[in-house]
Design a protein around this motif. Structure first.
Motif, short mmCIF file in Angstrom:
data_model
loop_
_atom_site.label_atom_id
_atom_site.label_comp_id
_atom_site.label_asym_id
_atom_site.label_seq_id
_atom_site.Cartn_x
_atom_site.Cartn_y
_atom_site.Cartn_z
N THR A 86 0.85 -1.21 -0.21
CA THR A 86 -0.05 -0.45 -0.25
C THR A 86 0.56 1.14 -0.57
N ASP A 87 2.05 1.24 -0.02
CA ASP A 87 2.92 2.02 0.14
C ASP A 87 3.11 2.96 -1.58
N PRO A 88 3.39 3.98 -1.51
CA PRO A 88 2.98 4.90 -3.16
C PRO A 88 3.43 4.50 -3.91
N ALA A 89 5.37 3.92 -3.80
CA ALA A 89 5.23 4.19 -4.72
C ALA A 89 5.11 2.22 -5.34
N ASN A 90 5.04 1.57 -4.52
CA ASN A 90 5.25 0.40 -4.46
C ASN A 90 3.37 0.00 -5.53
N LYS A 91 2.42 1.13 -4.63
CA LYS A 91 1.28 0.89 -5.78
C LYS A 91 1.30 1.79 -6.80
N ALA A 92 1.83 2.64 -7.13
CA ALA A 92 1.90 3.08 -8.97
C ALA A 92 2.68 2.12 -9.13
N ARG A 93 3.77 1.34 -9.08
CA ARG A 93 4.25 -0.12 -10.06
C ARG A 93 2.86 -0.71 -10.47
N VAL A 94 2.06 -1.58 -9.30
CA VAL A 94 1.11 -1.88 -9.14
C VAL A 94 -0.44 -1.21 -9.72
N ASP A 95 -0.13 -0.16 -10.08
CA ASP A 95 -1.54 0.15 -10.92
C ASP A 95 -1.11 0.28 -12.64
N LYS A 96 0.44 0.63 -12.80
CA LYS A 96 1.00 0.15 -14.04
C LYS A 96 1.21 -0.52 -14.81
N ALA A 97 0.90 -1.70 -13.73
CA ALA A 97 1.02 -3.18 -13.98
C ALA A 97 -0.32 -3.56 -14.46
N VAL A 98 -1.99 -2.70 -13.59
CA VAL A 98 -2.95 -3.22 -14.28
C VAL A 98 -3.24 -2.57 -15.85
N ALA A 99 -2.46 -1.66 -15.48
CA ALA A 99 -2.72 -0.89 -17.03
C ALA A 99 -2.69 -0.80 -18.43
N ASP A 100 -1.04 -1.78 -18.16
CA ASP A 100 -0.44 -2.51 -19.40
C ASP A 100 -1.26 -3.94 -19.57
N LEU A 101 -1.84 -4.55 -19.02
CA LEU A 101 -2.00 -6.05 -19.02
C LEU A 101 -3.53 -5.70 -19.49
N ALA A 103 -3.44 -3.11 -21.60
CA ALA A 103 -3.92 -2.89 -22.57
C ALA A 103 -2.84 -3.87 -23.68
N GLY A 104 -2.20 -5.48 -23.28
CA GLY A 104 -1.67 -5.80 -23.72
C GLY A 104 -1.83 -6.97 -24.51
N SER A 105 -3.33 -7.15 -24.68
CA SER A 105 -3.84 -8.39 -25.77
C SER A 105 -5.44 -7.94 -26.21
N ASP A 106 -5.80 -8.52 -26.34
CA ASP A 106 -6.72 -8.17 -27.03
C ASP A 106 -7.53 -9.42 -26.27
N GLN A 107 -7.02 -10.68 -26.09
CA GLN A 107 -7.41 -11.35 -25.99
C GLN A 107 -7.14 -11.15 -24.14
N VAL A 108 -7.24 -10.61 -23.69
CA VAL A 108 -7.99 -10.37 -21.91
C VAL A 108 -9.24 -10.09 -22.34
N ALA A 109 -9.70 -10.28 -20.79
CA ALA A 109 -11.09 -10.06 -20.93
C ALA A 109 -11.75 -9.78 -19.82
N SER A 110 -10.83 -9.59 -18.57
CA SER A 110 -10.33 -8.35 -17.15
C SER A 110 -9.59 -8.46 -16.56
N VAL A 111 -9.21 -7.19 -15.94
CA VAL A 111 -7.53 -7.01 -15.08
C VAL A 111 -8.72 -6.51 -13.69
N THR A 112 -8.40 -7.60 -13.06
CA THR A 112 -8.55 -7.09 -11.77
C THR A 112 -7.81 -5.86 -10.88
N ASP A 113 -8.25 -4.80 -10.26
CA ASP A 113 -7.31 -3.68 -9.32
C ASP A 113 -7.25 -4.47 -7.89
N PRO A 114 -6.27 -4.72 -7.59
CA PRO A 114 -6.24 -5.46 -6.23
C PRO A 114 -6.07 -5.02 -4.89
N TYR A 115 -6.55 -2.85 -5.37
CA TYR A 115 -6.34 -2.03 -4.25
C TYR A 115 -8.13 -2.26 -3.53
#
Length: 760
Positions: A86-101, A103-115
């Motif tokens: 939950t630290d800001p820096a770590n949360k920012a990296r997770v948020d970026k990973a969610v966004a990348d996933l 946008a990463g493929s048209d085969q993706v149906a859903s991506v959940t935000d852990p927070y």
């Protein structure tokens, strides 16, 4: 049949150019079809009649576009010591990973935000992103998998521990190494067996051609018939096994016929007419075992079985036509240099030409040129290993039988504790990211988080709330999410997290409890429940499958051997070897005995496919050895030898070939033990053990011991049954009469027998 196959062998020998061109053309045609066909997918996987499948079908209907049976991935993050997710820096990296996933493929149906999805552990040290895909694990593209792994690598560069679990990274295990090892070992064994590079090369060449045609045809038809990428795996394994075996049998008999002084064309015809008959019926038993997989009623398994059966049929046709055609090119070069020299020396002596007396005398012991029972005299003068072993068994049949049965019985004891299931990521090696993700989730959220259950309620909100309340009270439940209704409000999904790991018996009991306590309108599915239903379906199908395969093969072997007791002995011996092999698998992979030797890092349930898979594959190979070995005994018995002498004759001509075939198969299967995937390791170990037990204990020890004890009774057949069963002349009696071979034999079948054995 022997007469027809004799003519076929001679025809292929004479028309070798046309026959060879035909097989080359078929290989090229199949290859062209495979090259131009659409890329195969994994094929649709379904289990008709199971609750998990009904739930998936309901979700597809009520939650359109939800991809209920699609692949999933969990990207697990762990913060460095002293930090939290939950630290800001770590949360920012997770948020970026969610966004990348996303946008990463048209085969993706859903991506959940852990927070927002409550996917952060209580201590804040661990969090995970849940990714759902529109396609199943085998249909995901390489680009989709690359996007998933790249996201993890980028987050890992920021100082976080990142591991990826789930079936999205699932891929077909690479089997090329095992096949290469098998082919190399096969080549070495064949060279040692035959002492000739030409003789060793023919079985390898024709087996590769047969597998090439079969697998290329499967690839060409994969898209049209929805066969999938997994279908060719079994076809390759079985096709390679039987292709080498069948060619080995024909080539061995051809060499024996040449050694008896036949001209090459006649030797090829006789080899196909005799050994070819055994190949036909051995192939039929394999086809029965593979097509019988339809009993399980899982379409994917049915397609795999039928495709593999087609490859076996190709192997039989190649053995009957392509092998004699290639023998036409090799002629006497199929023999080793010493054997050719001895043969040429004997032929010169028979023609009255000059020959070294020592060579002629030695050749007379090994080559038959019109002398009565000369082959028996030669064998008596220089008995081989098969002859010596057969005589040993004949002297002590009871002792050999007891040692074999008791030994296999002891090995079979662990099979009574067999627990079946499908391994999860916890069975992966600790070096894999899937296993490390599994361990991180278990540490942060409990082991059940690796296999949450999906509960589908076919009812309104009140029904869903009632079901959720009932489930919360059950033992073994760690968490229950609030029901998620569809737009129409007539169906809801509930996620249930068990306390124990997905492959445990406690989780299986929980699935059964939910189904019993919540009524018919509540269905449990998800990967964990699907695995449980799959295991149950395989378990329920085992006895019907055994009855079908063994029953049909029993009838087939009665036709081959004209006997009731010989097929019964063959079936019982096979069951003994399979149960012993299952016992060895349980001891190593479930109990952990010698686990470190075979690289077993995590014990657990035995793969639910294992019993049926072993029955299907090993039954076919076991009947190969049974038919080839005992057919030669039957042939000798029909031609006048006493039961004990027939056993010795069968071993003298067949033991070395069967031993070579078994060693090759053991090497092929053992090559898979070194695989990283536990399922592949288990299959390789189980099949290698089963072939070892069946070939060397059952066929080489128990079979001759039983036949020695039965004597003439082994070949007993009721008269009414003898009239009903078709006479296919597998032993070549009709062919022998047609060719006039009986004119060279003594009238009294017991005359001039140097191999007299007391009591036989």
């Amino acid at each position: 049949m022997a007469t027809f196959l004799y003519k076929l062998g001679r025809f292929a020998f004479r028309r070798r150019h046309a026959v060879t061109l035909l097989w080359v053309a078929l290989l090229a045609l199949a290859g062209a079809g495979a090259a131009t066909a659409p890329a195969p997918t994994s094929g649709s996987f379904s289990m008709p009649g199971t609750e998990a499948q009904r739930a998936f079908d309901l979700l597809e209907e009520r939650f359109p576009g939800g991809s209920a049976d699609g692949a999933t991935a969990r990207v697990v993050f762990k913060a460095p010591d002293g930090q939290k997710m939950t630290d800001p820096a770590n949360k920012a990296r997770v948020d970026k990973a969610v966004a990348d996933l996303r946008a990463g493929s048209d085969q993706v149906a859903s991506v959940t935000d852990p927070y927002t999805a409550q996917a952060v552990s209580r201590d804040g040290a661990t969090a995970y992103i849940h990714v759902a895909y529109k396609a199943n694990g085998m249909e995901l593209t390489d680009a989709t998998r690359d996007a998933l792994t790249k996201t993890g690598e980028e987050a890992r560069d920021g100082g976080l521990t990142v591991e990826i679990g789930g079936d999205a990274l699932q891929a077909m295990p690479e089997t090329g190494t095992g096949e290469i090892i098998g082919v190399v070992v096969a080549g070495i064994v064949l060279v040692v067996t035959f002492g000739s590079l030409v003789a060793a090369g023919l079985p390898l060449l024709t087996a590769i051609v047969g597998v090439g045609i079969g697998v290329a045809s499967i690839t060409a038809l994969a898209s049209a018939l929805d066969l999938g990428t997994t279908t060719g795996t079994l076809a390759t394994m079985i096709g390679l096994a039987v292709g080498i075996d069948y060619a080995l049998f024909i080539v061995s008999r051809y060499r024996a016929e040449l050694a008896e002084g036949r001209d090459p064309e006649d030797a090829a015809g006789r080899a196909v007419g005799t050994a070819g008959s055994a190949v036909v019926f051995a192939g039929l038993t394999v086809v029965i075992a593979l097509v019988g997989l339809a009993v399980v009623n899982i379409p994917m398994l049915t397609k795999m079985g039928v495709a593999a059966a087609g490859t076996v049929a190709i192997a039989v046709l190649i053995a009957l036509t392509f092998i004699p055609a290639l023998l036409g090119y090799s002629g006497r070069r199929i023999l080793g240099r010493k054997a050719r020299k001895a043969l040429d020396g004997s032929r010169s002596d028979a023609d009255g030409t000059a020959a070294d007396p020592a060579d002629s005398e030695g050749a007379a012991k090994t080559v038959v040129l019109g002398k009565k029972d000369g082959d028996r005299e030669a064998a008596e003068a220089a008995p081989n290993g098969g002859t010596r072993w057969a005589r040993f068994v004949l002297r002590r049949p009871i002792a050999v039988l007891l040692v074999g049965v008791v030994g296999l019985g002891a090995l079979a004891v662990p099979a009574a504790s067999l627990e079946m299931g499908l391994p999860d990521d916890g069975a992966q090696p600790t070096s894999t990211t899937q296993r490390r993700a599994y361990d991180l989730l278990s540490e942060g959220f409990g082991p059940g988080s690796n296999g949450p259950l999906m509960v589908v309620v076919d009812g309104d909100r009140d029904a869903a709330a009632k079901a959720a309340g009932t489930i919360k009270k059950l033992e073994g439940v760690a968490a229950v999410t609030p029901p998620l209704p569809n737009k129409a409000g007539d169906t809801a999904m509930i996620t249930v997290v068990p306390k124990d790991r997905p492959s445990s018996t406690a989780t299986e009991d929980l699935v059964h409890d939910i189904r019993e306590r919540t009524g018919d309108d509540v269905l449990v599915t998800g990967q964990t429940a699907m695995n449980i239903d799959f295991s149950q379906k395989m378990n329920d199908a085992l006895l019907p499958y055994l009855a079908l395969v063994v029953g049909l093969a029993f009838l087939l072997l009665m036709v081959v051997f004209r006997s009731v007791l010989v097929p019964l002995k063959a079936a019982l011996g096979f069951l003994l070897s399979v149960v012993a092999a299952l016992g060895a698998v349980v001891a190593v992979f479930q109990w952990g005995w010698l686990g470190s030797v075979f690289g077993v890092e995590q014990t657990g349930p035995i793969m639910s496919m294992m019993p049926i898979f072993m029955v299907g594959v090993v039954f076919g190979l076991a009947m190969d050895y049974e038919v080839f070995l005992v057919t030669r005994m039957r042939e000798a018995y029909v031609h006048g030898e006493r039961p004990g002498e027939a056993i010795v004759t069968g071993f003298r001509h067949g033991a070395r070939v069967v031993t070579a075939a078994a060693v090759i198969m053991i090497a092929v299967f053992a090559g898979f033990i070194g695989a990283s995937e536990q399922m592949v390791k288990m299959i390789g170990f189980g099949l290698a053990a089963a072939v070892l037990f069946d070939a060397f204990v059952v066929r080489m020890a128990i079979v001759p011991a039983v036949l020695a004890l039965l004597g003439h009774k082994a070949w007993w057949l009721p008269r009414w049954l003898d009239r009903v069963l078709p006479n296919v002349d597998v032993e070549g009696e009709g062919l022998r009469k047609r060719l006039g071979d009986d004119a060279d034999r003594p009238a009294d079948p017991d005359a001039d027998r140097p191999n007299r054995l007391v009591g036989v």
